[in-house]
Design a protein around this motif. Structure first.
Motif, PDB file in Angstrom:
ATOM      1  N   ILE A  79       1.010  -1.222  -0.040  1.00  0.00           N
ATOM      2  CA  ILE A  79       0.021  -0.088   0.006  1.00  0.00           C
ATOM      3  C   ILE A  79       0.730   1.179  -0.078  1.00  0.00           C
ATOM      4  O   ILE A  79       1.979   1.291   0.756  1.00  0.00           O
ATOM      5  N   HIS A  80       0.513   2.201  -0.973  1.00  0.00           N
ATOM      6  CA  HIS A  80       1.039   3.555  -1.195  1.00  0.00           C
ATOM      7  C   HIS A  80       0.268   4.658  -0.755  1.00  0.00           C
ATOM      8  O   HIS A  80      -1.035   4.326  -1.054  1.00  0.00           O
ATOM      9  N   HIS A  81       0.727   5.634  -0.270  1.00  0.00           N
ATOM     10  CA  HIS A  81      -0.030   6.958  -1.103  1.00  0.00           C
ATOM     11  C   HIS A  81       0.792   7.832  -1.957  1.00  0.00           C
ATOM     12  O   HIS A  81       1.859   7.491  -2.114  1.00  0.00           O
ATOM     13  N   SER A  82       0.090   8.894  -2.438  1.00  0.00           N
ATOM     14  CA  SER A  82       0.763   9.395  -3.611  1.00  0.00           C
ATOM     15  C   SER A  82       1.711  10.743  -3.193  1.00  0.00           C
ATOM     16  O   SER A  82       2.756  11.077  -3.583  1.00  0.00           O
ATOM     17  N   GLY A 189       2.892  -1.904   4.225  1.00  0.00           N
ATOM     18  CA  GLY A 189       3.083  -0.560   3.745  1.00  0.00           C
ATOM     19  C   GLY A 189       4.387  -0.492   3.166  1.00  0.00           C
ATOM     20  O   GLY A 189       5.355  -1.130   3.565  1.00  0.00           O
ATOM     21  N   HIS A 190       4.473   0.570   2.285  1.00  0.00           N
ATOM     22  CA  HIS A 190       5.826   0.837   1.433  1.00  0.00           C
ATOM     23  C   HIS A 190       6.760   1.038   2.334  1.00  0.00           C
ATOM     24  O   HIS A 190       8.020   0.455   1.948  1.00  0.00           O
ATOM     25  N   LYS A 191       6.814   1.699   3.363  1.00  0.00           N
ATOM     26  CA  LYS A 191       7.776   1.851   4.269  1.00  0.00           C
ATOM     27  C   LYS A 191       8.373   0.525   5.185  1.00  0.00           C
ATOM     28  O   LYS A 191       9.391   0.718   5.493  1.00  0.00           O
ATOM     29  N   GLU A 197       8.234   7.669   4.044  1.00  0.00           N
ATOM     30  CA  GLU A 197       7.185   7.661   4.840  1.00  0.00           C
ATOM     31  C   GLU A 197       5.868   7.006   4.508  1.00  0.00           C
ATOM     32  O   GLU A 197       4.952   6.890   5.124  1.00  0.00           O
ATOM     33  N   CYS A 198       5.979   6.810   3.133  1.00  0.00           N
ATOM     34  CA  CYS A 198       4.819   6.240   2.469  1.00  0.00           C
ATOM     35  C   CYS A 198       4.199   4.888   3.231  1.00  0.00           C
ATOM     36  O   CYS A 198       5.211   4.168   3.318  1.00  0.00           O
ATOM     37  N   PRO A 199       3.078   4.635   3.283  1.00  0.00           N
ATOM     38  CA  PRO A 199       1.963   5.211   2.850  1.00  0.00           C
ATOM     39  C   PRO A 199       1.529   6.485   3.724  1.00  0.00           C
ATOM     40  O   PRO A 199       0.345   6.775   3.705  1.00  0.00           O
ATOM     41  N   ALA A 231      10.921   2.351  -7.370  1.00  0.00           N
ATOM     42  CA  ALA A 231      10.112   2.930  -6.305  1.00  0.00           C
ATOM     43  C   ALA A 231       9.995   4.516  -6.396  1.00  0.00           C
ATOM     44  O   ALA A 231      10.891   5.127  -6.965  1.00  0.00           O
ATOM     45  N   LEU A 232       9.098   4.909  -5.512  1.00  0.00           N
ATOM     46  CA  LEU A 232       8.978   6.507  -5.665  1.00  0.00           C
ATOM     47  C   LEU A 232       9.156   7.116  -3.989  1.00  0.00           C
ATOM     48  O   LEU A 232       8.294   6.728  -3.375  1.00  0.00           O
ATOM     49  N   PRO A 233      10.204   7.788  -4.337  1.00  0.00           N
ATOM     50  CA  PRO A 233      10.614   8.388  -2.853  1.00  0.00           C
ATOM     51  C   PRO A 233       9.358   9.410  -2.751  1.00  0.00           C
ATOM     52  O   PRO A 233       8.663   9.955  -3.531  1.00  0.00           O
TER      53      PRO A 233
HETATM   54 ZN   LIG Z   1       5.111   4.389  -1.783  1.00  0.00          ZN
END
Ligand SMILES: [Zn+2]
Length: 238
Positions: A79-82, A189-191, A197-199, A231-233
């Motif tokens: 799970i991520h947040h944008s 969660g991504h982190k 910090e994501c999600p 991945a998206l920092p």
């Molecule tokens: Zn993420």
């Protein structure tokens, strides 16, 4: 894997056959999803909700530069947040958010496509990203064995609205039902897999109460270096 940075951000016309195949495959599976999403089977999906799954064509996605599949049901859901784009609450706004993320990933970062498997909007809709069983670019080491779901918005302190959370859970249940996700999947969660910090703290707290959340996997910043180009920092797109 995949998604190597390339010097060019233009989209090749080369892999026409691959693109056609991808379109057909997406079309076939989307038809399936939509049917099920519109007529959820409570006994098998287990989650109430009117979430609908929108196709790439619906949100105006460009074609991926290439598509790499992985075999078998995915053992992980991540799970991520944008963070950015911010939360969207109307379908046109959420479609634009999907396009913005694809632009950022595909044109600026040089990846094959938007990094995530699916996006969830504040409108409660599910937006197809790379889709199931396609190698993503959202979580190093897990891209070829996970479904990456981004909840559009910044969820560090606010909880996503109920329809978003329901849609995410509905999508996971649906993925299990259709055999795209291992019934014994681990939810992360991504982190938990890279330094980020994501999600977002509030969303992470929420998913840690969901079925299959796995607390045993934790990112260790002292022993793991973030790999290149994946991945998206959590960096705002200014
Ligand atoms: Zn993420």
């Amino acid at each position: 894997m995949g998604d190597k940075k390339s010097g060019s951000s233009t989209l090749p016309g080369a892999d026409i056959e691959l693109q056609k195949e991808f379109e057909q495959q997406q079309l076939a599976t989307i038809c399936g999803y939509t049917q099920h999403m519109q007529q959820p089977e409570p006994s098998s999906l287990g989650v109430e909700g009117g979430a609908r799954l929108l196709s790439r064509a619906d949100w105006g996605a460009r074609m991926p530069k290439s598509v790499e599949h992985f075999e078998g049901p995915a053992p992980y859901v991540i799970i991520h947040h944008s963070y950015m784009p911010a939360a969207c609450f109307s379908t046109p706004d959420c479609m634009k958010s999907m396009r913005d993320m694809q632009d950022f990933h595909q044109l600026e970062r040089g990846w094959n496509d938007i990094g995530y498997s699916f996006g969830i909007g504040g409108d409660g809709m599910i937006y197809t990203g790379r889709g199931f069983n396609v190698i993503g670019a959202h979580a190093p080491k897990y891209n070829d064995k996970s479904v990456g779901i981004v909840l559009i918005g910044d969820w560090r302190t606010e909880l996503p609205p109920k329809q978003m959370l329901d849609a995410a859970r509905n999508l996971i249940a649906f993925g299990v039902f259709k055999g795209y996700i291992d019934p014994a999947y681990k939810l992360l969660g991504h982190k938990q897999v890279r330094e980020t910090e994501c999600p977002g703290g509030r969303l992470f707290q929420e998913i840690s109460t969901w079925p299959h959340f796995n607390n045993g996997i934790r990112f260790n910043a002292t022993t793991e270096q973030p790999p290149q180009g994946q991945a998206l920092p959590v960096v705002p797109k200014v």
